[in-house]
Motif scaffolding. Structure first.
Motif, PDB file in Angstrom:
ATOM      1  N   PHE A   1       0.841  -1.211   0.000  1.00 26.26           N
ATOM      2  CA  PHE A   1       0.000   0.000   0.000  1.00 26.26           C
ATOM      3  C   PHE A   1       0.866   1.246   0.000  1.00 26.26           C
ATOM      4  O   PHE A   1       1.996   1.242   0.501  1.00 26.26           O
ATOM      5  CB  PHE A   1      -0.900   0.005   1.238  1.00 26.26           C
ATOM      6  N   LYS A   2       0.298   2.311  -0.573  1.00 16.11           N
ATOM      7  CA  LYS A   2       0.950   3.619  -0.571  1.00 16.11           C
ATOM      8  C   LYS A   2      -0.058   4.631  -0.023  1.00 16.11           C
ATOM      9  O   LYS A   2      -1.275   4.438  -0.180  1.00 16.11           O
ATOM     10  CB  LYS A   2       1.315   4.037  -2.001  1.00 16.11           C
ATOM     11  N   ILE A   3       0.471   5.721   0.542  1.00 14.83           N
ATOM     12  CA  ILE A   3      -0.411   6.768   1.060  1.00 14.83           C
ATOM     13  C   ILE A   3      -1.343   7.289  -0.048  1.00 14.83           C
ATOM     14  O   ILE A   3      -2.510   7.564   0.188  1.00 14.83           O
ATOM     15  CB  ILE A   3       0.436   7.932   1.639  1.00 14.83           C
ATOM     16  N   LYS A   4      -0.831   7.337  -1.268  1.00 15.89           N
ATOM     17  CA  LYS A   4      -1.655   7.881  -2.361  1.00 15.89           C
ATOM     18  C   LYS A   4      -2.845   6.981  -2.730  1.00 15.89           C
ATOM     19  O   LYS A   4      -3.695   7.380  -3.523  1.00 15.89           O
ATOM     20  CB  LYS A   4      -0.787   8.159  -3.597  1.00 15.89           C
ATOM     21  N   ASP A   5      -2.940   5.783  -2.135  1.00 17.99           N
ATOM     22  CA  ASP A   5      -4.094   4.901  -2.389  1.00 17.99           C
ATOM     23  C   ASP A   5      -5.350   5.366  -1.661  1.00 17.99           C
ATOM     24  O   ASP A   5      -6.412   4.755  -1.826  1.00 17.99           O
ATOM     25  CB  ASP A   5      -3.785   3.462  -1.924  1.00 17.99           C
ATOM     26  N   VAL A   6      -5.229   6.406  -0.830  1.00 18.64           N
ATOM     27  CA  VAL A   6      -6.313   6.689   0.127  1.00 18.64           C
ATOM     28  C   VAL A   6      -7.698   6.812  -0.519  1.00 18.64           C
ATOM     29  O   VAL A   6      -8.669   6.240  -0.004  1.00 18.64           O
ATOM     30  CB  VAL A   6      -5.968   7.905   1.028  1.00 18.64           C
ATOM     31  N   ASP A   7      -7.829   7.521  -1.632  1.00 16.07           N
ATOM     32  CA  ASP A   7      -9.172   7.697  -2.212  1.00 16.07           C
ATOM     33  C   ASP A   7      -9.708   6.383  -2.773  1.00 16.07           C
ATOM     34  O   ASP A   7     -10.885   6.052  -2.584  1.00 16.07           O
ATOM     35  CB  ASP A   7      -9.151   8.793  -3.289  1.00 16.07           C
ATOM     36  N   ASP A   8      -8.848   5.634  -3.464  1.00 22.06           N
ATOM     37  CA  ASP A   8      -9.271   4.322  -3.981  1.00 22.06           C
ATOM     38  C   ASP A   8      -9.618   3.391  -2.816  1.00 22.06           C
ATOM     39  O   ASP A   8     -10.606   2.647  -2.865  1.00 22.06           O
ATOM     40  CB  ASP A   8      -8.141   3.677  -4.804  1.00 22.06           C
ATOM     41  N   PHE A   9      -8.801   3.438  -1.770  1.00 19.87           N
ATOM     42  CA  PHE A   9      -8.987   2.576  -0.588  1.00 19.87           C
ATOM     43  C   PHE A   9     -10.353   2.803   0.054  1.00 19.87           C
ATOM     44  O   PHE A   9     -11.051   1.863   0.441  1.00 19.87           O
ATOM     45  CB  PHE A   9      -7.852   2.893   0.397  1.00 19.87           C
TER      46      PHE A   9
ATOM     47  N   ILE B   1     -13.116   3.638  -1.225  1.00 24.05           N
ATOM     48  CA  ILE B   1     -14.260   3.114  -1.996  1.00 24.05           C
ATOM     49  C   ILE B   1     -14.651   1.732  -1.486  1.00 24.05           C
ATOM     50  O   ILE B   1     -15.824   1.435  -1.295  1.00 24.05           O
ATOM     51  CB  ILE B   1     -13.930   3.072  -3.509  1.00 24.05           C
ATOM     52  N   TRP B   2     -13.665   0.882  -1.237  1.00 23.66           N
ATOM     53  CA  TRP B   2     -14.024  -0.483  -0.800  1.00 23.66           C
ATOM     54  C   TRP B   2     -13.919  -0.663   0.718  1.00 23.66           C
ATOM     55  O   TRP B   2     -14.765  -1.328   1.314  1.00 23.66           O
ATOM     56  CB  TRP B   2     -13.219  -1.546  -1.548  1.00 23.66           C
ATOM     57  N   ALA B   3     -12.940  -0.003   1.364  1.00 23.86           N
ATOM     58  CA  ALA B   3     -12.813  -0.159   2.818  1.00 23.86           C
ATOM     59  C   ALA B   3     -13.923   0.597   3.549  1.00 23.86           C
ATOM     60  O   ALA B   3     -14.175   0.371   4.726  1.00 23.86           O
ATOM     61  CB  ALA B   3     -11.447   0.312   3.278  1.00 23.86           C
ATOM     62  N   GLY B   4     -14.599   1.483   2.823  1.00 25.75           N
ATOM     63  CA  GLY B   4     -15.706   2.230   3.408  1.00 25.75           C
ATOM     64  C   GLY B   4     -17.067   1.633   3.082  1.00 25.75           C
ATOM     65  O   GLY B   4     -18.098   2.276   3.298  1.00 25.75           O
ATOM     66  N   ASP B   5     -17.072   0.414   2.547  1.00 25.15           N
ATOM     67  CA  ASP B   5     -18.325  -0.203   2.096  1.00 25.15           C
ATOM     68  C   ASP B   5     -18.709  -1.337   3.064  1.00 25.15           C
ATOM     69  O   ASP B   5     -17.995  -2.344   3.164  1.00 25.15           O
ATOM     70  CB  ASP B   5     -18.087  -0.748   0.674  1.00 25.15           C
ATOM     71  N   ASP B   6     -19.836  -1.168   3.754  1.00 26.59           N
ATOM     72  CA  ASP B   6     -20.278  -2.175   4.742  1.00 26.59           C
ATOM     73  C   ASP B   6     -20.431  -3.570   4.138  1.00 26.59           C
ATOM     74  O   ASP B   6     -20.252  -4.570   4.818  1.00 26.59           O
ATOM     75  CB  ASP B   6     -21.636  -1.779   5.339  1.00 26.59           C
ATOM     76  N   GLU B   7     -20.797  -3.628   2.859  1.00 31.39           N
ATOM     77  CA  GLU B   7     -20.974  -4.953   2.241  1.00 31.39           C
ATOM     78  C   GLU B   7     -19.633  -5.668   2.075  1.00 31.39           C
ATOM     79  O   GLU B   7     -19.570  -6.895   2.124  1.00 31.39           O
ATOM     80  CB  GLU B   7     -21.641  -4.812   0.872  1.00 31.39           C
ATOM     81  N   VAL B   8     -18.577  -4.893   1.850  1.00 32.32           N
ATOM     82  CA  VAL B   8     -17.249  -5.504   1.716  1.00 32.32           C
ATOM     83  C   VAL B   8     -16.731  -5.933   3.089  1.00 32.32           C
ATOM     84  O   VAL B   8     -16.130  -6.995   3.233  1.00 32.32           O
ATOM     85  CB  VAL B   8     -16.257  -4.522   1.033  1.00 32.32           C
ATOM     86  N   THR B   9     -16.970  -5.132   4.111  1.00 32.49           N
ATOM     87  CA  THR B   9     -16.366  -5.417   5.425  1.00 32.49           C
ATOM     88  C   THR B   9     -17.232  -6.322   6.310  1.00 32.49           C
ATOM     89  O   THR B   9     -16.796  -6.707   7.381  1.00 32.49           O
ATOM     90  CB  THR B   9     -16.084  -4.112   6.206  1.00 32.49           C
ATOM     91  N   LYS B  10     -18.440  -6.655   5.840  1.00 30.25           N
ATOM     92  CA  LYS B  10     -19.353  -7.351   6.769  1.00 30.25           C
ATOM     93  C   LYS B  10     -18.820  -8.702   7.256  1.00 30.25           C
ATOM     94  O   LYS B  10     -19.126  -9.126   8.354  1.00 30.25           O
ATOM     95  CB  LYS B  10     -20.754  -7.464   6.190  1.00 30.25           C
ATOM     96  N   ASN B  11     -17.996  -9.379   6.436  1.00 29.01           N
ATOM     97  CA  ASN B  11     -17.435 -10.658   6.875  1.00 29.01           C
ATOM     98  C   ASN B  11     -16.012 -10.528   7.383  1.00 29.01           C
ATOM     99  O   ASN B  11     -15.333 -11.533   7.601  1.00 29.01           O
ATOM    100  CB  ASN B  11     -17.453 -11.666   5.718  1.00 29.01           C
TER     101      ASN B  11
END
Ligand SMILES: CC(C)(COP(=O)(O)OP(=O)(O)OC[C@H]1O[C@@H](n2cnc3c(N)ncnc32)[C@H](O)[C@@H]1OP(=O)(O)O)[C@@H](O)C(=O)NCCC(=O)NCCS
Length: 177
Positions: free
Chosen positions: A13-21, A23-33
């Motif tokens: 990972f790089k700091i510049k990934d923050v906006d892309d990160f 999108i998915w790390a902020g999605d309850d459906e991705v993190t639910k499991n």
């Protein structure tokens, strides 16, 4: 439809990934499991990348054309557990069912056994309801070893989990398929 696998890569990972990160790390459906909280702000995302993702022994961003669309984590144990590592992964929802997690897992496990020569066994715990993840592990050659009843809380709910594993001796044959 399967995505062209040459577009999929793994990198730290790089700091510049923050906006892309986000999108998915902020999605309850991705993190639910997953055993981690949904990211809810850019500050939290930056702190997580800096304090957790970058220092992690083996966590890689799954990238398409170098944009972060997911992650794979392989956590090697130490001491008498140095023969094994735990595997986890997640992919942004808009990219589900295109073969990305399976490709990333094959790349990841084949790399990590080179990085940690003591590793003999890679294992994963998957809740019984998480059929997509079970399928990913099966496509990568993992064996379902058993059902662990009431094994762990995930987002406050007590889950039955399957345990899967693959041995380093079984890996070389699985990466090309
Ligand atoms: C699990 C996850 C990583 C899979 O990522 P992906 O890139 O979609 O995975 P792939 O495309 O490589 O494979 C998914 C497989 O599951 C199958 N699948 C998807 N949903 C399914 C369901 N409800 N029942 C049965 N099979 C299912 C797909 O058809 C595909 O199999 P196929 O190639 O034989 O058709 C993704 O769904 C995700 O990020 N989920 C949230 C995080 C998570 O659960 N991580 C794993 C924790 S153990």
């Amino acid at each position: 439809m399967e995505l062209n696998s040459t577009r999929i890569s793994l990198r730290p990972f790089k700091i510049k990934d923050v906006d892309d990160f986000m999108i998915w790390a902020g999605d309850d459906e991705v993190t639910k499991n997953l055993q981690w909280r949904t990211i809810s702000s850019k500050e939290e995302a930056l702190a997580y990348i800096k304090d957790v993702c970058i220092p992690h022994p083996w966590r890689r961003s799954i990238c398409i054309d170098d944009h972060s669309i997911g992650m794979i984590t392989i956590f090697p144990e130490s001491g008498d557990g140095r023969c094994r590592a735990h595997v986890g992964y997640a992919v942004s929802k808009e990219y589900w069912n295109k073969g990305i997690a399976s490709r990333a897992l094959k790349l990841g496990i084949n790399q990590v056994i080179k990085d940690y020569p003591d590793l003999v066994r890679l294992q994963a715990f998957v809740s019984v309801e998480n059929k997509a993840s079970q399928r990913v592990l099966e496509k990568c050659g993992f064996l379902q070893e058993g059902l662990l009843r009431k094994y762990s809380y995930v987002k406050g709910q007590l889950k039955d989990m399957f345990i899967y594993s693959i041995l380093s001796t079984e890996l070389l044959s699985s990466v090309h398929h």
